[in-house]
Design a protein around this motif. Structure first.
Motif: not given
Length: 331
Positions: A158-174
């Motif tokens: 919740h401390q990340f913006s929507g765009g930053m959260r999606q970047r985190v999800v991409i990072a986890i996926a990779l």
């Protein structure tokens, strides 16, 4: 390579995934076939309810009751995931195949820090010690454009913006170096500016890792920039597939033509945007013959009598249509 024939990374053959509900059987995915090779990006396109996400969940073995894979094969490097046990699928998820979901808030656990969630992936799918895992997580966050990565690992979603959260999800996926990434509408919840950034980021990351990707979307404008080839779904069936250039420039199926014409043209001033007439039929009670016939400007009597099958068209295209478009046709 097997007997002189190159085996695709993923081959989906005659996949059928049905949901048996009290109100009837929903044939969400009905006889879907496609292949994706090493390093390729395939777009899986269609309107909402067409079965795109169910294909992704089927590949990962994430179909819950009352859903069931009724038939077909999902071959990862030649091994069938449909008949593989749950223990094997757990090893495949995250390590061999990762998924980027539509809404990062539903795929990130709000009770755990980003760092803990990233560390779990490496703990399950690598032999790295704690120090090496921490370093890998920092490097991956930095690679997706998140600054002060060491500090951000301690933050909650919740401390990340929507765009930053999606970047985190991409990072986890990779993170675990998967061979295949399934991206399910990865930019739908983001504004247009952030969408462009995320797509460029994904394209860079996929190329640098040498991975393959299935990009699930309803937006042909997005997929035309990313994909090597495209598969179009309608009511759980493949209605057209082929290389991106052929499909975008000279589609053979009227449904694909309608999707392309629905993309706003910023160079023209129009009083009304183009749209496909009508709506997707109830998938529990599909019309006889061609499922698209009630919305199709080319429909004739044969379309109500006989279901079309995929047949070769011009270029690389395969289309399931009795009266397909030729190059130069508009409708």
């Amino acid at each position: 390579m097997q007997d002189g024939v190159e085996i695709p990374l993923l081959a989906v053959r005659n996949l059928r995934t049905y949901f048996h509900t009290f109100s009837g059987t929903v044939r969400a995915v009905n006889d879907v076939s496609f292949e994706i090779g090493e390093g390729e990006v395939m777009g899986l396109v269609g309107e909402s309810g067409g079965g795109k996400s169910v294909v992704g969940f089927s590949i990962l073995g994430l179909i819950d009751s009352p859903g069931k894979i009724e038939g077909g094969e999902i071959l990862l490097g030649g091994r069938d995931l449909v008949t593989a046990g749950e223990d094997h699928l757990r090893k495949v998820r995250g390590r061999e195949i990762s998924m980027i979901f539509q809404d990062p808030m539903t795929s990130l656990n709000p009770l755990h820090t980003v760092g803990r969630q990233m560390d779990e992936v490496l703990r399950l799918h690598s032999n790295l010690d704690a120090s090496a895992r921490h370093k890998a997580c920092i490097e991956m966050l930095e690679s997706v454009g998140i600054s002060h990565a060491a500090e951000r690992l301690k933050a909650y979603p919740h401390q990340f913006s929507g765009g930053m959260r999606q970047r985190v999800v991409i990072a986890i996926a990779l993170l675990a170096g998967p061979r295949l990434i399934i991206a399910d509408e990865p930019t739908t919840a983001l504004d247009v500016t952030i969408q462009s950034q995320i797509l460029k980021l994904m394209r860079r990351q996929i190329a640098s890792k040498g991975a393959s990707m299935i990009l699930i979307t309803h937006d042909l404008a997005v997929v035309s920039e990313m994909a090597d080839h495209i598969t179009v779904l309608y009511c759980g069936n493949v209605v057209e597939r082929g290389c991106t250039r052929d499909l975008i420039e000279t589609p053979a199926h009227p449904y694909t033509r309608g999707l392309i014409d629905s993309i706003p043209d910023t160079t023209e001033r129009l009083d009304r945007l183009s749209q496909i007439p009508g709506s997707v039929p109830d998938i529990r009670n599909l019309p006889a013959g061609c499922n698209f016939r009630d919305r199709c400007p080319r429909a004739q009597a044969l379309c109500a009598e006989k279901e079309p099958v995929l047949t070769p068209q011009h270029g690389s295209l395969m289309a399931a249509c009795h009266f397909p478009l030729k190059p130069g046709d508009r409708a």
